[in-house]
Design an enzyme around this catalytic site. Structure first.
Site, mmCIF file in Angstrom:
data_model
loop_
_atom_site.group_PDB
_atom_site.id
_atom_site.type_symbol
_atom_site.label_atom_id
_atom_site.label_comp_id
_atom_site.label_asym_id
_atom_site.label_seq_id
_atom_site.Cartn_x
_atom_site.Cartn_y
_atom_site.Cartn_z
ATOM 1 N N ALA A 1 26.766 33.275 91.122
ATOM 2 C CA ALA A 1 27.783 32.803 92.069
ATOM 3 C C ALA A 1 27.602 31.338 92.445
ATOM 4 O O ALA A 1 28.564 30.666 92.826
ATOM 5 C CB ALA A 1 27.763 33.668 93.330
ATOM 6 N N ASN B 1 18.376 26.730 91.003
ATOM 7 C CA ASN B 1 18.925 27.482 92.138
ATOM 8 C C ASN B 1 18.412 26.869 93.430
ATOM 9 O O ASN B 1 17.287 26.366 93.480
ATOM 10 C CB ASN B 1 18.498 28.959 92.050
ATOM 11 C CG ASN B 1 19.385 29.874 92.870
ATOM 12 O OD1 ASN B 1 20.609 29.792 92.782
ATOM 13 N ND2 ASN B 1 18.794 30.727 93.671
ATOM 14 N N HIS C 1 29.812 41.806 84.797
ATOM 15 C CA HIS C 1 30.322 42.513 85.976
ATOM 16 C C HIS C 1 31.843 42.561 86.020
ATOM 17 O O HIS C 1 32.429 43.048 86.982
ATOM 18 C CB HIS C 1 29.768 41.885 87.258
ATOM 19 C CG HIS C 1 28.285 42.056 87.393
ATOM 20 N ND1 HIS C 1 27.530 41.360 88.322
ATOM 21 C CD2 HIS C 1 27.413 42.850 86.719
ATOM 22 C CE1 HIS C 1 26.260 41.720 88.204
ATOM 23 N NE2 HIS C 1 26.172 42.616 87.238
ATOM 24 N N VAL D 1 23.702 23.094 91.148
ATOM 25 C CA VAL D 1 23.856 23.160 89.688
ATOM 26 C C VAL D 1 24.760 22.037 89.183
ATOM 27 O O VAL D 1 24.504 21.479 88.105
ATOM 28 C CB VAL D 1 24.397 24.542 89.246
ATOM 29 C CG1 VAL D 1 23.319 25.594 89.351
ATOM 30 C CG2 VAL D 1 25.625 24.954 90.039
ATOM 31 N N CYS E 1 44.237 52.710 74.019
ATOM 32 C CA CYS E 1 44.206 51.941 72.765
ATOM 33 C C CYS E 1 43.224 50.775 72.800
ATOM 34 O O CYS E 1 42.961 50.151 71.777
ATOM 35 C CB CYS E 1 45.605 51.430 72.407
ATOM 36 S SG CYS E 1 46.227 50.129 73.505
ATOM 37 N N ARG F 1 24.686 35.702 98.763
ATOM 38 C CA ARG F 1 23.383 35.783 99.415
ATOM 39 C C ARG F 1 22.882 34.457 99.973
ATOM 40 O O ARG F 1 21.791 34.395 100.531
ATOM 41 C CB ARG F 1 22.344 36.341 98.428
ATOM 42 C CG ARG F 1 22.679 37.740 97.939
ATOM 43 C CD ARG F 1 21.640 38.236 96.939
ATOM 44 N NE ARG F 1 21.991 39.561 96.436
ATOM 45 C CZ ARG F 1 22.776 39.802 95.408
ATOM 46 N NH1 ARG F 1 23.337 38.776 94.768
ATOM 47 N NH2 ARG F 1 23.031 41.029 95.009
ATOM 48 N N TRP G 1 27.759 38.196 102.170
ATOM 49 C CA TRP G 1 26.900 39.303 102.608
ATOM 50 C C TRP G 1 25.919 38.857 103.684
ATOM 51 O O TRP G 1 25.582 39.632 104.573
ATOM 52 C CB TRP G 1 26.136 39.883 101.414
ATOM 53 C CG TRP G 1 27.035 40.578 100.446
ATOM 54 C CD1 TRP G 1 28.311 41.010 100.678
ATOM 55 C CD2 TRP G 1 26.741 40.911 99.085
ATOM 56 N NE1 TRP G 1 28.826 41.592 99.550
ATOM 57 C CE2 TRP G 1 27.891 41.555 98.566
ATOM 58 C CE3 TRP G 1 25.638 40.728 98.271
ATOM 59 C CZ2 TRP G 1 27.946 42.019 97.248
ATOM 60 C CZ3 TRP G 1 25.686 41.185 96.966
ATOM 61 C CH2 TRP G 1 26.829 41.821 96.458
ATOM 62 N N GLY H 1 22.334 29.016 89.241
ATOM 63 C CA GLY H 1 23.009 29.522 90.436
ATOM 64 C C GLY H 1 22.965 31.019 90.620
ATOM 65 O O GLY H 1 23.899 31.590 91.161
#
Length: 409
Positions: free
Chosen positions: A57, A333, A206, A351, A217, A69, A75, A279
């Site tokens: 992220a 990071n 994810h 980054v 299909c 985080r 979160w 990151g």
């Protein structure tokens, strides 16, 4: 309208699952230290024969998409709000304690109409208290909506309007220059796709909120607006080829990872002599354990038999290979990760800054941010997925590879 942002995506995820460590302090290294380490990274990239990049992220925050985080993460804020609300509730309980130490409920003498009015006033006070808490704890974020809305960054971008960042565009140029060979992303924002990175060299483990698939299909569809569900739910649209009921392409907590992408990630992680993590807090299994595979040697590394649409034959010409020397791990990071001690290089900086410096030393330009059209992606990016694999995935909860996790802590 129907556009989606990070907190909307978060609200779609099933509650009650461990989110790992949130809100760790960010570290910003001195510029001289960053410069020295980037020069080391330049030499590592130049010497490497097979480079795999893992992205989290942190590469999308400069596009206005909040992480989860970080100190201002979705979160992190939720956790702090819950703790603060609990303390407020403990202080303002609707009980009084008499001298004997027994707890008794307040006498209900008001009419239903009065009670309703009091309840509404209490709810309004709670909302005001939450907003005030957010302002005190997170001055860099602005309050939006009601309690359910929680908070949003001032620069909050909807997924539909977010542009690929300097890091996304730098990775595209590094790929085109044959300096990196595969990108593994835990992000669902689709920015790697929109930047122009080809499907054959990208694993979105994810999912992708802009994709739908037909389980009958296997056809995929790129959408202009993010699909507002997760967990492979039916979207209400039908396949234009077979009439099957389309489903979203974004994982919920226990959903199985895409088999093809997982196999490719396994292959490239094992084959790589350099793995660069950008990151990511490296907390979500099984993806977080994959970079450690780069640090091992292998007698036999098998490439998945079927090559996905549009694969560059030169990059994937070896079906079976081996690795006699362990590879190296680099982590970029702002927060520490559990694998820092396993890395040859750890850079605590944004980054985008690191990638700008890296590209400068390599003599490569970062192209201006672009967001490819849905029409173009519908032609060049989408793949045809094996319906048998899809049915297995829809009926399987997440399975961890036996040799994925190698954590000495």
């Amino acid at each position: 309208g129907g556009w989606m942002a990070d907190e909307d995506y978060n609200a779609l995820l099933s509650p009650g699952y461990s989110r790992g460590v949130c809100g760790k302090e960010e570290i910003h290294e001195e510029e001289a230290s960053v410069e020295q380490k980037v020069r080391q990274l330049v030499e590592m990239v130049r010497r490497a024969k097979h480079v795999v990049v893992f992205t989290g992220a942190g590469i999308s925050t400069s596009a206005g998409i909040a992480d989860f985080r970080g100190p201002q993460g979705v979160w992190t804020i939720e956790e702090k709000l819950k703790k603060k609300k609990k303390r407020i509730e403990e202080i303002s309980l609707h009980h009084t304690e008499d001298k004997s130490g027994k707890t008794t409920k307040r006498t209900k003498t008001k009419t239903k109409k009065d009670q309703k009015k009091v309840k509404e006033e209490e709810e309004e006070r709670e909302v005001d208290q939450e907003r005030e808490m957010i302002r005190e704890m997170f001055p860099e974020r602005s309050v939006i909506g009601d309690i359910k809305g929680l908070v949003s960054p001032k620069s909050n971008a909807r997924f539909e309007e977010a542009m690929p960042t300097k890091t996304h565009m730098a990775l595209l140029q590094l790929y085109r220059s044959n300096l990196i060979h595969f990108v593994v992303s835990q992000n669902v924002d689709g920015l790697h796709m929109f930047s122009g990175l080809p499907r054959s060299s990208l694993a979105e483990l994810h999912g992708n909120v802009f994709l739908e698939f037909c389980p009958e299909c296997g056809k995929e569809f790129v959408r202009q607006e993010a699909v507002r569900s997760v967990g492979f739910k039916k979207t209400g649209r039908m396949c234009d080829e077979c009439g099957g009921e389309l489903r979203d392409n974004t994982l919920d907590w226990l959903d199985a990872l895409p088999e093809r992408e997982l196999q490719l990630t396994d292959f490239h992680s094992k084959s790589a002599d350099l793995c660069i993590c950008l990151g990511s807090s490296l907390q979500v299994y099984p993806v977080c354990g994959m970079p450690l595979k780069t640090l091992r040697t292998y007698k036999h590394i098998q490439h998945p038999d079927e090559i996905s649409k549009g694969t560059d034959k030169k990059r994937h010409s070896l079906k079976t290979t081996s690795k006699t020397e362990p590879g190296k791990l680099v982590i970029v990071n702002l927060q520490t990760t559990r694998y820092d001690k396993r890395a040859s290089l750890v850079i605590h900086s944004t980054v985008d800054h690191v990638m700008e410096m890296l590209m400068g030393h390599l003599g490569l330009e970062i192209a201006p941010p672009q967001r490819l059209s849905v029409d173009l992606l519908s032609r060049d990016f989408v793949a045809r997925i094996d319906p048998v694999c899809l049915h297995q995935r829809l009926n399987t909860k997440q399975q961890f590879l036996d040799d994925t996790v190698d954590d000495d802590e």
